[in-house]
Scaffold this active site. Structure first.
Site: not given
Ligand code: NFV
Ligand code: HEM
Ligand code: HEM
Ligand code: SF4
Ligand code: SF4
Ligand code: F3S
Ligand SMILES: [Mg+2]
Lengths: 372, 555, 216
Positions: B14, B61, B64, B68, B482, B505, B549, B552
């Site tokens: 991502e 994001c 995932c 958030h 992640r 990330s 990601c 993120c």
């Molecule tokens: N790094 C990250 Fe995420 C995740 N899992 C977020 O907190 O991916 Ni978009």
């Protein structure tokens, strides 16, 4: 029943069905797919053979680029059902570039993108996800060392048509929310006048995307759009006017709090800040994830995620009206208005008392009268 | 001879990640990790209603998605001292649980697999032998010769068109691909099955929260989805049953496809158990509360830290030791760029001073990334399924211990093998399996609550901002797919005064700190062999093992 | 000698009272739309009715306001559009200041008028502007039920420029301004009635006011 309403028996030419069978797609599945797509496009059933024939054409080259995005629209695409992402990628289009799924990386990936642009100049479909930052000389988003501004312009100008997926690409979305730290713009703002169809939503509804692609394949042009560039088949009605809870709205039955008996019984979410009355989208009719649900069905108001500037105009999300600019967070229009009216009343009451007690302010005619 | 290369874009992740590496003698001697995109959502959040924040942060994001929102509402709930009802806890666990499972499977098949699987070679596989192979490792029903023949035929027809689309220009035929053709064909079949599977099982998010990506159901104080067995507009028996069906489908796929494939593929790449270790410090916030006490001990995955690969010494997490540096990131701090700031006092003021695009290389002596550099006690930390599993393994989670020992035993390697590229990829599978099983338990508990007439999903006590203190601050932790995710919020006069997120990330992809300590990606790349610097497949393997990601990481 | 003069012709009086009634009805129903306090049992149609009444009143109001606009050109000089912009003539300016000083207790003289007093006239100009705003924003909001329709096409540029939420907020906020005016207006009418003793209040019913020509 009116005889015109009886659908013609629909037949898809045998050779098309056979071709798809050879590719491992059953007749039934293919028929089902064509019917579903035709319905999503709000076309009469008589168009099914045309849709089927379009599917059989040379696969359409597609370039999918991401700029200031969260990849939510790419993910939404992966959840597509009618047809599925796999069917689209393998059978319907030729996906020349798409960072989330493509095997190549680095300069090989870049090379695939620019080669496709050259090879299919004026013929490919461009899909843009994410807004484009114009600040810091383009450095707020670069891919392969090149700014989003530069690469987007090239890709848009050489495309047969561009589809913007998601509210970010369509209207600037979250990066453009106040105070827009990166100078983010939508695709249409970046290249005004280009052939663009906007598919806002945060994320885009995959069924609207696949329907738009198929429309393009079937008719060789983009679907009819409204003043904001949104296809009418998907954004031609207000959520509120198609909402399953509308009867409760009209009846005056509202949830007062999340989790109260009214909310549990599916009453209208108006008082919890639902933005369905301000939002144009087909969520209530096609829903998400193969028709499983949509925000209001799940008990949460619509936040207007497909409207331009919704991060600023639809917030606070749990209030129906935006904050009155320049006032505190608790100052609703009603509180301010009530204050204003109360202040007016108080001021005039005071004025009235003062005026009533006031002496010697009469008019000349009064004096005249007394003299008489 | 030393050569500098740049891989940009890193695909099948991502976001916008760029890796620059110095290669000498067939090995990476130095590496720089950079994200090349910034949105500034932390700045956008200032001055807004704290109850709205999770809608904004969720848009960090779309991969995932939900995580958030979770961290955000937890931060606000921490600040305002809100306890959520039991049903809300269970629904949240279910949403997070299935997110982890689905995200990991997508990662393994669609983002990571092509680093190990040569699709083109699948065309020369013998479907009968593929069938034998598949049946030898799993009871998964889709394993007949005819089935694999059909898959192969479909790929062949695709290749015959001469237009490979997303599969063009890749590193096919690279010497580092080692699977036999049959294993490749099996993997391709499962690539397609997983694509179908992921969109089905994630309907759980739709049932509980309207849609995926970006479910719309979280609330500060609970969940918007009502629970009521006597309503057709709430979670009722029918919907519980549907979720149950999908959870089973999720678990079966993990048990019968993902884990067997993982073991089969890993057994061909055991040398990668010695490559890509990286910083060797692991941080997990722990997650999945088993009750509503809010205590650390209630977490199913424990909270903890492992330093220097020392599994004998599990340390507790002290939130106040977390800081972020911007010495090498395109931001400036009012008090100077070499000082670390705790997230409560964090700043997000962009200050780009890198090369003007288009550019060929970054100036890695100065600022070179939009990712900040988080440090714990001034140490770089790796976060993710590996950290989570390691902490749970030594922290005494019996489920985790059982599965990890099983996997290590199957591969015939010791726990030390986990500190590697392969270890990361394996730990993700372990995590998916544990979650896939646990989800069914939570669903049952939710059903039990409903049976007992407990329908509450939302605590409205502190919903009205008039009930809030003038000033409050709080943080929310979550183990996202992640890894360790934290949001910090300061609330003043009912508005957000400051908002900072330190994301998995961010920990992993961040650049160097003022001491010159490399971030986890960078550190893991150093020492990685590169057979062909024009086709740096090995970089992808190690980087993908983190499941990057970047939307993120930067937000 | 007091004269009785016919000041407010019937269209002025009728539109005044239709407007007044409509504003009250629109404010009540509008408030109920914004903050539904009536909670209904099953089978009722409360919000449906409230909105229906709002729209019926909205049409009546629109017609009435348009009629009054027409009369600004067709009616007598008290009804004329010129009467609403008192500061365009020297006399008007002088009277305006005089009146303002009276209201603020800095002067004792009331400027004596046959038609609107100059301060009130200015307020009416503002009120008519607010009427127009309510009508435009109201119909723009209304048009959204049928985005393909003629009315939606008419208002689309406005909606896209301002955004429907801001328009709605404006529509809602102006309700409060109108209520504020209402208080002000009735009070000033009463004050002038008492102080001028010229039939200010009854004038808007009967059309007649009592005039002392020597004051003019
Ligand atoms: N790094 C990250 Fe995420 C995740 N899992 C977020 O907190 O991916 Ni978009
Ligand atoms: C004095 C004049 C008027 C007043 C005081 C008034 C007041 C209001 C108020 C307070 C609301 C609620 C707004 C909200 O909170 O969302 C409203 C809604 C509305 N008004 Fe008016 N209004 C007036 C005139 C009009 C006119 C002339 C129209 C023309 C059709 C109109 C159409 C509407 C519509 C369509 C709505 C939204 C109804 C809904 O969403 O269900 N209004 N009005
Ligand atoms: C008890 C209710 C009311 C009474 C007794 C009343 C009385 C009057 C009087 C005496 C006048 C003429 C005063 C002058 O010219 O200075 C007038 C004019 C006017 N009133 Fe009212 N009024 C009432 C309600 C309202 C309401 C609710 C509105 C609208 C919000 C309104 C709007 C106006 C306007 C616009 C004029 C100027 C008339 C014209 O030139 O057409 N009135 N009113
Ligand atoms: S529109 Fe929404 S889903 Fe799409 S990129 Fe923007 S934030 Fe993500
Ligand atoms: S829930 Fe929202 S969209 Fe549905 S009827 Fe109520 S206000 Fe309208
Ligand atoms: S929030 Fe978005 S998904 Fe539909 S219901 Fe509202 S437009
Ligand atoms: Mg941050």
């Amino acid at each position: 029943m009116n005889s015109e309403q009886i659908p013609e028996p629909i037949s898809i030419p045998e050779e098309i069905l056979q071709k798809w069978e050879a590719k491992g797609v059953s007749r039934r599945d293919f028929m089902k797919f064509c019917t579903a797509v035709t319905a999503t496009l709000a076309l009469p059933v008589s168009f099914i053979p045309q849709v089927a024939a379009a599917m059989d054409d040379q696969r359409l080259p597609v370039i999918w680029v991401e700029y200031q995005s969260c990849s939510g629209d790419s993910e939404a695409f992966l959840r597509a059902n009618q047809p599925t992402a796999a069917e689209i990628i393998l059978d319907v289009i030729s996906l020349e570039y798409a960072e989330v799924v493509m095997a190549a990386a680095g300069h090989q990936a870049e090379q695939a993108k620019w080669a496709a642009m050259e090879k299919y100049k004026g013929k490919y479909l461009l899909i843009v996800e994410g807004s484009i930052p114009t600040g810091a000389g383009g450095a707020y988003c670069t891919v392969g060392g090149e700014s989003a501004v530069d690469s987007a312009k090239k890709l848009i100008q050489n495309a047969a048509a561009t589809i913007t997926v998601g509210t970010c690409a369509s209207f600037g979305g979250i990066p453009a929310a106040a105070p827009n730290p990166t100078g983010a713009v939508s695709v249409r703002e970046l290249v005004p006048g280009a052939a663009i169809v906007n598919l806002p939503g945060c994320p885009v509804n995959a069924e609207n995307l696949t329907a738009t692609i198929v429309h393009f394949l079937t008719f060789g042009k983009l679907p009819a759009v409204d003043a904001l560039g949104r296809p009418k088949f998907a954004y031609g009605k207000r959520i509120h006017d198609n909402c399953e809870r509308r009867a409760h709205f009209d009846a005056g039955q509202y949830a007062e709090d999340f989790g109260d008996a009214a909310q549990r019984q599916g009453h209208c979410l108006y008082k919890l800040g639902c933005k369905g009355p301000e939002t144009f989208h087909n969520c209530p009719t096609i829903r998400y994830n193969e028709g499983t649900s949509w925000p209001i069905m799940a008990g949460h108001g619509c936040i207007g995620c497909s409207e331009p500037g919704f991060w600023d105009t639809m917030t606070p999300f749990y209030r129906r009206l935006p904050q009155v600019p320049g006032f505190g967070i608790e100052a609703t229009a009603d509180k301010i208005g009530l204050g204003l009216v109360a202040a007016t009343a108080a001021a005039f009451a005071a004025h009235g008392i003062a005026s009533a007690c006031r002496k010697g302010d009469a008019m000349e005619s009064d004096k005249l009268k007394r003299e008489e | 001879m030393s050569k500098r290369i740049a891989v940009d874009p890193i695909t099948r992740i991502e976001g916008h990640l760029r890796i620059e590496a110095q290669i000498e003698g067939g090995k990476i001697t130095n590496a720089w990790s950079s994200s090349t995109a910034f949105r500034g959502i932390e700045a956008i959040l200032k001055g807004r209603d704290p109850r709205d924040a999770h809608h904004f942060t969720q848009r960090f994001c779309g991969v995932c998605t939900t995580v958030h929102s979770m961290a955000s509402i937890r931060a606000v709930e921490d600040a305002l001292k809100i306890q959520i009802p039991d049903n809300a806890r269970l629904i949240r666990n279910l949403i997070m649980g299935i997110q982890n499972v689905q995200d990991h499977v997508i990662h393994f098949y669609h983002l990571h697999a092509l680093d190990w699987v040569d699709i083109v070679s699948a065309l020369s596989a013998d479907p009968a032998k593929t069938s034998q192979l598949a049946q030898s490792i799993s009871d998964w029903p889709k394993s007949s010769t005819t089935y694999f023949k059909a898959v192969q035929g479909r790929i062949q027809a695709f290749v015959n068109t001469g237009r490979l689309g997303p599969f063009q220009n890749a590193y096919w035929g690279h010497s580092a691909y080692r699977l036999p053709a049959e294993a490749n064909l099996m993997a391709v079949a499962h690539y397609l099955e997983a694509l179908e599977w992921q969109k089905e099982v994630i309907k759980i998010h739709a049932i509980l929260g309207s849609k995926n990506p970006h479910p719309q159901t979280f609330l500060v104080g609970g969940m918007a989805i009502p629970v009521d067995p006597d309503s057709q507009n709430a979670l009722n028996a029918d919907k519980i049953a549907y979720i149950g069906k999908l959870l089973k489908q999720a678990r079966l796929f993990v048990e019968q496809v993902y884990i067997p494939d993982l073991l089969a593929v890993a057994s061909f790449y055991k040398d990668w158990a010695a490559i890509g270790g990286g910083v060797g410090n692991y941080l997990s916030y722990g997650d999945f509360p088993m009750d509503n006490s809010g205590s650390v001990s209630s977490l199913y995955f424990p909270r903890g830290i492992i330093m220097g690969k020392d599994l004998a010494n599990l340390m507790t997490v002290d939130e106040s030791k977390i800081t972020e540096y911007v010495t090498n990131s395109w931001y400036s701090y009012a008090g100077g760029d070499n000082k670390g700031l705790h997230p409560y006092d964090g700043e997000t003021t962009p200050n780009y001073n890198g090369p003007k695009p288009p550019y060929e290389f970054l100036d890695t002596n100065g600022k070179y990334s939009w990712v900040k550099s988080p440090r714990y006690n001034d140490q770089p930390m790796e976060v993710g399924p590996l950290a989570r599993i390691l902490v749970a393994y030594v922290g005494g989670n019996p489920d985790v211990k059982g599965v990890v020992d099983f996997v290590l035993g199957k591969l015939g390697v010791g726990a030390g093998a986990l500190f590697s590229t392969l270890g990361r990829t394996a730990a993700r599978g372990v995590d998916a399996l544990i979650m896939a099983r646990k989800n069914e338990v939570w669903l049952q508990q939710l059903a039990d609550n409903m049976g007992r007439g407990i329908y509450e999903t939302f605590n409205k006590e502190k919903w009205d901002p008039a009930t809030w203190p003038k000033e409050a601050r709080g943080f929310g932790f979550h183990e996202a797919p992640r890894g360790a995710l934290g949001h910090w919020i300061r609330i003043e006069n009912q508005k957000i005064a400051n908002y900072q997120a330190v994301v998995p990330s961010t920990w992993n992809a961040g650049p160097r700190d003022p001491k010159g300590q490399l971030g986890p990606y960078e550190s893991a790349l150093v020492g990685t062999p590169i057979a062909d610097e024009q086709k740096p497949l090995e970089i992808l393997r190690t980087i993908h093992s983190f499941d990057p990601c970047l939307a993120c990481a930067v937000h | 000698m007091l004269e009785i003069r016919y000041v407010w012709e019937w269209p002025v009086r009728i539109t005044h009272w239709v407007n007044a009634l409509c504003v009250v009805v629109l404010a009540l129903t509008g408030f109920a739309i914004g903050t539904p306090i009536l909670v209904a049992g099953d089978g009722s149609y409360v919000m449906g009715w409230v909105r229906f009444v709002h729209y019926v009143a909205a049409y009546a109001f629109t017609v009435s306001v348009l009629a009054r606009f027409y009369w600004m050109f067709a009616g007598n000089h008290h009804a004329s559009w010129r009467a609403f912009i008192p500061w365009t003539t020297a006399v008007g300016r002088r009277n305006f200041v005089k009146m303002l000083r009276y209201y603020t207790f800095t002067g004792k003289q009331i400027s004596y008028e046959v038609g609107h007093n100059p301060v009130a006239a200015l307020a009416y100009a503002g009120i008519f502007a607010l009427f127009v705003f309510q009508i435009v924003s109201g119909f723009a909001l209304y048009s959204q039920y049928n985005p393909g329709g003629f009315m939606a096409g008419l208002f689309a540029p406005l909606l896209n420029l301002v955004g429907n939420q801001w328009l709605r907020l404006g529509h809602h906020g102006v309700m409060w301004l109108l209520l504020g005016f209402f208080i002000n207006h009735v009070y000033s009418g009463w004050l002038m009635d008492v102080k001028e003793r010229n039939g200010t209040m009854s004038g808007i019913v009967s059309g007649y006011r009592f005039i002392e020509p020597r004051d003019l």
